[in-house]
Design a protein around this motif. Structure first.
Motif, PDB file in Angstrom:
ATOM      1  N   GLU A  99      28.552   5.446 -19.950  1.00 35.73           N
ATOM      2  CA  GLU A  99      27.310   6.087 -19.538  1.00 35.73           C
ATOM      3  C   GLU A  99      26.396   6.308 -20.738  1.00 35.73           C
ATOM      4  O   GLU A  99      25.174   6.069 -20.659  1.00 35.73           O
ATOM      5  CB  GLU A  99      27.591   7.434 -18.873  1.00 35.73           C
ATOM      6  N   ARG A 103      22.715   5.067 -20.812  1.00 37.15           N
ATOM      7  CA  ARG A 103      21.686   6.115 -20.793  1.00 37.15           C
ATOM      8  C   ARG A 103      20.727   5.947 -21.969  1.00 37.15           C
ATOM      9  O   ARG A 103      19.510   6.135 -21.834  1.00 37.15           O
ATOM     10  CB  ARG A 103      22.359   7.479 -20.840  1.00 37.15           C
ATOM     11  N   ALA A 308      22.860   4.200 -15.250  1.00 37.66           N
ATOM     12  CA  ALA A 308      23.449   5.272 -16.048  1.00 37.66           C
ATOM     13  C   ALA A 308      24.004   6.370 -15.152  1.00 37.66           C
ATOM     14  O   ALA A 308      25.071   6.936 -15.430  1.00 37.66           O
ATOM     15  CB  ALA A 308      22.408   5.839 -17.014  1.00 37.66           C
ATOM     16  N   MET A 311      27.250   5.132 -13.927  1.00 36.78           N
ATOM     17  CA  MET A 311      28.256   5.088 -14.986  1.00 36.78           C
ATOM     18  C   MET A 311      28.791   6.470 -15.334  1.00 36.78           C
ATOM     19  O   MET A 311      29.920   6.604 -15.821  1.00 36.78           O
ATOM     20  CB  MET A 311      27.683   4.410 -16.230  1.00 36.78           C
ATOM     21  N   LYS A 312      28.047   7.510 -15.089  1.00 39.33           N
ATOM     22  CA  LYS A 312      28.573   8.869 -15.286  1.00 39.33           C
ATOM     23  C   LYS A 312      29.801   9.079 -14.399  1.00 39.33           C
ATOM     24  O   LYS A 312      30.823   9.626 -14.845  1.00 39.33           O
ATOM     25  CB  LYS A 312      27.511   9.911 -14.960  1.00 39.33           C
TER      26      LYS A 312
END
Length: 323
Positions: A99, A103, A308, A311-312
């Motif tokens: 992430e 990000r 992002a 992906m967290k």
């Protein structure tokens, strides 16, 4: 419009290339891949420049748009270079290994006001269109996404054995397939509220050090979603063992077969409609929308910020479930 394709050894390259060649006013100006034999094969097929490094190709004819494919571990470097040079791009999932990496790229692309798109293509599926069309304004109560793809051998057949090396891929089936359905739950509820309540990941077939089976329970307040993905189905590419379902306040949606969606209401009325339920038929639409939005100043269906957010949850799932 000049198009640069980066990392053409990726198994999704044909899904982009075929619809790109059908678009009017498109020129494939160059292709790259770390494997020179792969780059040469595509370059000769398309009659364009080829190289192992995309930097060599950008220094010639400046592309109007780049498609970043290839190894996940290379994506962040390639995307950062495109942002620095002000070149719009499409980047395959997951766009980076974590992430934090994705990000950071999202912030840089936003600050530079660079058009960027990520193929979270299930957003444009018939299943999601049915929910948007019939349950607009209704709260989602529950969703379930099961998507079991073909065996790991398909990646070796495509020359993408790096998929099974976590250092290069960042993860296994969760990164390649599960991200789509995490994104759908975020879209159907809210991004900020979604958390990974439980994760079970396994390497059942002994390919490398990544997961070939992943089962997640996602939560957003009192709403829940189950995501199950795997490389277990002995079937050719594009054939899946799949089942999607979603319950809103007044409707129940479920897939009853490839391209078939059943919609039920709380009075027991049922209707069956046609609509895309797998990802492969959606890529031509995605490519056409990218070209149109770039030409006419539109926003992409999904971008690095969206990736992002997904992906967290992926990072949390790997912390919780391991392999």
């Amino acid at each position: 419009m000049r198009i640069l394709l980066i990392g053409v050894g990726h198994w999704h390259t044909p899904l982009y290339l075929a619809p790109l060649l059908e678009q009017p006013g498109i020129e494939i100006s160059g292709v790259s891949d770390p494997d020179i034999a792969v780059a040469r094969r595509y370059g000769e097929q398309l009659g364009c420049a080829y190289a192992t490094s995309p930097g060599e190709l950008r220094s010639g004819k400046r592309p109007d748009l780049a498609f970043v494919l290839g190894r996940h571990g290379d994506m962040a470097t390639e995307v950062a270079a495109l942002i620095d040079e002000g070149i719009p791009f499409v980047v395959e999932k997951p766009a980076g290994l974590t992430e934090a990496e994705v990000r950071d790229l999202a912030a840089k692309a936003s600050a530079a006001e660079i058009f960027n798109a990520v193929p979270l293509v299930f957003r444009s599926s018939g299943f999601m269109s049915a929910i948007r069309g019939r349950a607009q304004g209704e709260k989602l109560l529950y969703a379930d996404f099961k998507f079991i793809a073909g065996l790991p051998s398909r990646y070796h057949d495509a020359g993408c054995g790096w998929v099974f090396d976590r250092r290069q891929s960042g993860g296994g089936v969760l990164v390649n397939l599960g991200v789509h359905f995490i994104d759908l739950f975020q879209r159907l509820t809210s991004v900020d509220g979604v958390r990974c309540a439980d994760a079970r990941l396994a390497n059942l077939q002994g390919e490398g050090d990544v997961d070939d089976y992943a089962s997640l329970t996602l939560a957003n307040g009192d709403r829940f979603c189950r995501v199950e993905t795997a490389y277990l189905y002995p079937a050719p590419g594009g054939v899946f063992d799949m089942h999607f379902s979603a319950r809103t306040e007044a409707h129940y949606f479920r897939t009853t077969g490839p391209g078939v969606i059943e919609i039920s209401d709380m009075k027991g009325r049922r209707e069956t409609i046609d609509g895309s339920t797998t990802n492969m038929p959606i890529y031509p639409l995605f490519v056409a929308e990218v070209i149109d939005h770039l030409r006419n100043g539109g926003r992409p269906v999904a971008d690095l910020g969206d990736m992002a957010n997904v992906m967290k949850i992926v990072d949390d799932a790997y912390r919780i479930g391991g392999v």
